[in-house]
Motif scaffolding. Structure first.
Motif, PDB file in Angstrom:
ATOM      1  N   ASP A  80      33.735 -64.873  -0.333  1.00  0.00           N
ATOM      2  CA  ASP A  80      35.071 -64.339  -0.623  1.00  0.00           C
ATOM      3  C   ASP A  80      35.353 -64.369  -2.122  1.00  0.00           C
ATOM      4  O   ASP A  80      35.882 -63.405  -2.682  1.00  0.00           O
ATOM      5  CB  ASP A  80      36.135 -65.154   0.116  1.00  0.00           C
ATOM      6  CG  ASP A  80      36.076 -64.958   1.616  1.00  0.00           C
ATOM      7  OD1 ASP A  80      35.528 -63.935   2.068  1.00  0.00           O
ATOM      8  OD2 ASP A  80      36.570 -65.846   2.353  1.00  0.00           O
ATOM      9  N   VAL A  81      35.017 -65.474  -2.763  1.00  0.00           N
ATOM     10  CA  VAL A  81      35.249 -65.605  -4.200  1.00  0.00           C
ATOM     11  C   VAL A  81      34.401 -64.600  -4.972  1.00  0.00           C
ATOM     12  O   VAL A  81      34.884 -63.945  -5.911  1.00  0.00           O
ATOM     13  CB  VAL A  81      34.940 -67.049  -4.658  1.00  0.00           C
ATOM     14  CG1 VAL A  81      34.966 -67.145  -6.181  1.00  0.00           C
ATOM     15  CG2 VAL A  81      35.946 -68.016  -4.055  1.00  0.00           C
ATOM     16  N   ALA A  82      33.133 -64.462  -4.569  1.00  0.00           N
ATOM     17  CA  ALA A  82      32.262 -63.495  -5.231  1.00  0.00           C
ATOM     18  C   ALA A  82      32.771 -62.070  -5.027  1.00  0.00           C
ATOM     19  O   ALA A  82      32.719 -61.235  -5.943  1.00  0.00           O
ATOM     20  CB  ALA A  82      30.833 -63.616  -4.693  1.00  0.00           C
ATOM     21  N   GLY A  83      33.302 -61.782  -3.833  1.00  0.00           N
ATOM     22  CA  GLY A  83      33.848 -60.458  -3.565  1.00  0.00           C
ATOM     23  C   GLY A  83      35.075 -60.170  -4.410  1.00  0.00           C
ATOM     24  O   GLY A  83      35.258 -59.035  -4.891  1.00  0.00           O
ATOM     25  N   GLU A  84      35.921 -61.170  -4.601  1.00  0.00           N
ATOM     26  CA  GLU A  84      37.108 -61.004  -5.446  1.00  0.00           C
ATOM     27  C   GLU A  84      36.707 -60.719  -6.893  1.00  0.00           C
ATOM     28  O   GLU A  84      37.260 -59.807  -7.534  1.00  0.00           O
ATOM     29  CB  GLU A  84      37.958 -62.271  -5.368  1.00  0.00           C
ATOM     30  CG  GLU A  84      39.271 -62.191  -6.097  1.00  0.00           C
ATOM     31  CD  GLU A  84      40.081 -63.473  -5.972  1.00  0.00           C
ATOM     32  OE1 GLU A  84      41.159 -63.549  -6.609  1.00  0.00           O
ATOM     33  OE2 GLU A  84      39.644 -64.389  -5.245  1.00  0.00           O
ATOM     34  N   GLN A  90      34.452 -54.252 -10.924  1.00  0.00           N
ATOM     35  CA  GLN A  90      34.417 -52.821 -10.658  1.00  0.00           C
ATOM     36  C   GLN A  90      35.690 -52.141 -11.139  1.00  0.00           C
ATOM     37  O   GLN A  90      35.658 -51.001 -11.632  1.00  0.00           O
ATOM     38  CB  GLN A  90      34.231 -52.579  -9.161  1.00  0.00           C
ATOM     39  CG  GLN A  90      32.842 -52.901  -8.634  1.00  0.00           C
ATOM     40  CD  GLN A  90      31.780 -52.022  -9.277  1.00  0.00           C
ATOM     41  OE1 GLN A  90      30.960 -52.512 -10.058  1.00  0.00           O
ATOM     42  NE2 GLN A  90      31.819 -50.733  -8.987  1.00  0.00           N
ATOM     43  N   LEU A  91      36.806 -52.832 -11.011  1.00  0.00           N
ATOM     44  CA  LEU A  91      38.082 -52.299 -11.484  1.00  0.00           C
ATOM     45  C   LEU A  91      38.034 -52.060 -12.992  1.00  0.00           C
ATOM     46  O   LEU A  91      38.479 -51.004 -13.490  1.00  0.00           O
ATOM     47  CB  LEU A  91      39.202 -53.280 -11.135  1.00  0.00           C
ATOM     48  CG  LEU A  91      40.644 -52.867 -11.425  1.00  0.00           C
ATOM     49  CD1 LEU A  91      40.998 -51.596 -10.671  1.00  0.00           C
ATOM     50  CD2 LEU A  91      41.596 -53.983 -11.036  1.00  0.00           C
ATOM     51  N   ASP A 161      38.871 -45.027  -6.750  1.00  0.00           N
ATOM     52  CA  ASP A 161      38.012 -46.217  -6.640  1.00  0.00           C
ATOM     53  C   ASP A 161      38.739 -47.463  -7.135  1.00  0.00           C
ATOM     54  O   ASP A 161      38.568 -48.559  -6.573  1.00  0.00           O
ATOM     55  CB  ASP A 161      36.726 -46.014  -7.442  1.00  0.00           C
ATOM     56  CG  ASP A 161      35.794 -45.002  -6.794  1.00  0.00           C
ATOM     57  OD1 ASP A 161      35.949 -44.765  -5.576  1.00  0.00           O
ATOM     58  OD2 ASP A 161      34.927 -44.444  -7.490  1.00  0.00           O
ATOM     59  N   MET A 162      39.559 -47.318  -8.178  1.00  0.00           N
ATOM     60  CA  MET A 162      40.315 -48.461  -8.693  1.00  0.00           C
ATOM     61  C   MET A 162      41.295 -48.993  -7.649  1.00  0.00           C
ATOM     62  O   MET A 162      41.475 -50.205  -7.512  1.00  0.00           O
ATOM     63  CB  MET A 162      41.062 -48.055  -9.967  1.00  0.00           C
ATOM     64  CG  MET A 162      40.160 -47.826 -11.163  1.00  0.00           C
ATOM     65  SD  MET A 162      41.053 -47.114 -12.573  1.00  0.00           S
ATOM     66  CE  MET A 162      42.228 -48.422 -12.930  1.00  0.00           C
ATOM     67  N   ASP A 167      42.536 -53.196  -3.609  1.00  0.00           N
ATOM     68  CA  ASP A 167      42.690 -53.634  -2.215  1.00  0.00           C
ATOM     69  C   ASP A 167      41.701 -54.754  -1.886  1.00  0.00           C
ATOM     70  O   ASP A 167      42.041 -55.712  -1.179  1.00  0.00           O
ATOM     71  CB  ASP A 167      42.482 -52.453  -1.266  1.00  0.00           C
ATOM     72  CG  ASP A 167      43.629 -51.449  -1.326  1.00  0.00           C
ATOM     73  OD1 ASP A 167      44.715 -51.828  -1.796  1.00  0.00           O
ATOM     74  OD2 ASP A 167      43.422 -50.289  -0.916  1.00  0.00           O
ATOM     75  N   GLU A 168      40.480 -54.630  -2.403  1.00  0.00           N
ATOM     76  CA  GLU A 168      39.468 -55.660  -2.157  1.00  0.00           C
ATOM     77  C   GLU A 168      39.845 -56.976  -2.835  1.00  0.00           C
ATOM     78  O   GLU A 168      39.622 -58.059  -2.280  1.00  0.00           O
ATOM     79  CB  GLU A 168      38.104 -55.179  -2.653  1.00  0.00           C
ATOM     80  CG  GLU A 168      37.530 -54.012  -1.850  1.00  0.00           C
ATOM     81  CD  GLU A 168      36.251 -53.472  -2.456  1.00  0.00           C
ATOM     82  OE1 GLU A 168      35.789 -54.066  -3.462  1.00  0.00           O
ATOM     83  OE2 GLU A 168      35.730 -52.469  -1.943  1.00  0.00           O
TER      84      GLU A 168
END
Length: 259
Positions: A80-84, A90-91, A161-162, A167-168
């Motif tokens: 979860d932390v890595a995904g955040e 990416q943003l 995409d941003m 949202d992610e």
């Protein structure tokens, strides 16, 4: 209780304390049993080895299953932390197609957010306290993205995409905070402690003539149960203790520029 121990004691001290309590309990039980129950042991031992085998097997399965589940929860928290952090990276990358002012606004909002997460939220979670799902840095990040206006088809694609990246970030943030506030119910700790006590008592009730052999057997079981209990306490809180999830991913890759 487990949160207090993790927030006030280094990992090695916590392990020594838990193992020491289990070992001391085993020694006391052994002394009591050999002093007061030993005359009745020949009759009790007719079915005691079978009871110890069955009870020990059931308790061992419960203990092992619990440790595996908690370890998976720890790995999920790291994911979860890595995904955040990845969504934030990416943003920042997607914002590069905008003009300088818009890009600087997004960078500033991400900078504000990652510093608040690492320097504000992480110490709070490590102390065993709850972090609010909503925060000023998050609201600032959301409003910054909402204020952007794509001026071309290319910018529209990257802006979409941003929004997905945002949202992610929100989703992974919520999951991180929820996992930091979760813990096993007290009844589970009662099961671990009560079950360990019962196993140790059954071992102490085995009819073994040699006191030295009996003592080492009781200590071996007590120490093993103590290490298992200490591991459960540590794994129960993925953002506390020696095995705590690290915020280093918020300082790596694209996000490194903000430090």
């Amino acid at each position: 209780m487990s949160r207090w121990l993790l927030s006030h004691m280094p990992g090695p001290t916590l392990v020594l304390l838990v193992v020491g309590v289990f070992a001391l309990t085993g020694a006391i039980l052994l002394a009591v049993v050999r002093r007061f129950v030993k005359p009745y042991l020949p009759k009790l031992n007719e079915g005691l080895p079978v009871a110890l085998g069955l009870y020990g097997a059931i308790y061992g399965v419960i203990l092992a299953f619990s440790i595996v589940v908690l370890w998976q929860e720890l790995q999920t928290s790291r994911t979860d932390v890595a995904g955040e952090a990845t969504a934030l990276s990416q943003l920042v990358r997607n914002a590069q197609v905008f003009d300088g002012e818009a890009r600087a606004a997004v960078d500033g909002a991400v900078d504000y957010y990652v510093h608040d997460v690492v320097e504000g939220e992480w110490p709070t979670m490590k102390a065993g306290k709850k972090v609010a799902v909503a925060s000023q840095p998050l609201e600032n990040l959301i409003s910054t993205i909402q204020r952007q206006t794509p001026d071309s088809a290319k910018e529209s694609v990257f802006y979409g995409d941003m929004v997905k990246n945002l949202d992610e970030v929100i989703l992974n943030r919520r999951q991180r905070i929820e996992r930091s506030d979760h813990s096993l119910p007290p009844i589970f700790y009662a099961l671990v402690l009560g079950g360990g006590l019962a196993v140790t008592l059954l071992v102490c009730m085995l009819e073994i003539e040699s006191l030295v052999t009996h003592f080492f057997l009781a200590m071996a079981v007590s120490v093993l149960l103590g290490f298992s209990a200490a591991l459960i306490v540590t794994l129960d809180h993925p953002f506390m203790g020696e095995l705590a999830v690290s915020p280093h991913v918020f300082k790596e890759g694209v996000l490194q520029r903000f430090w």
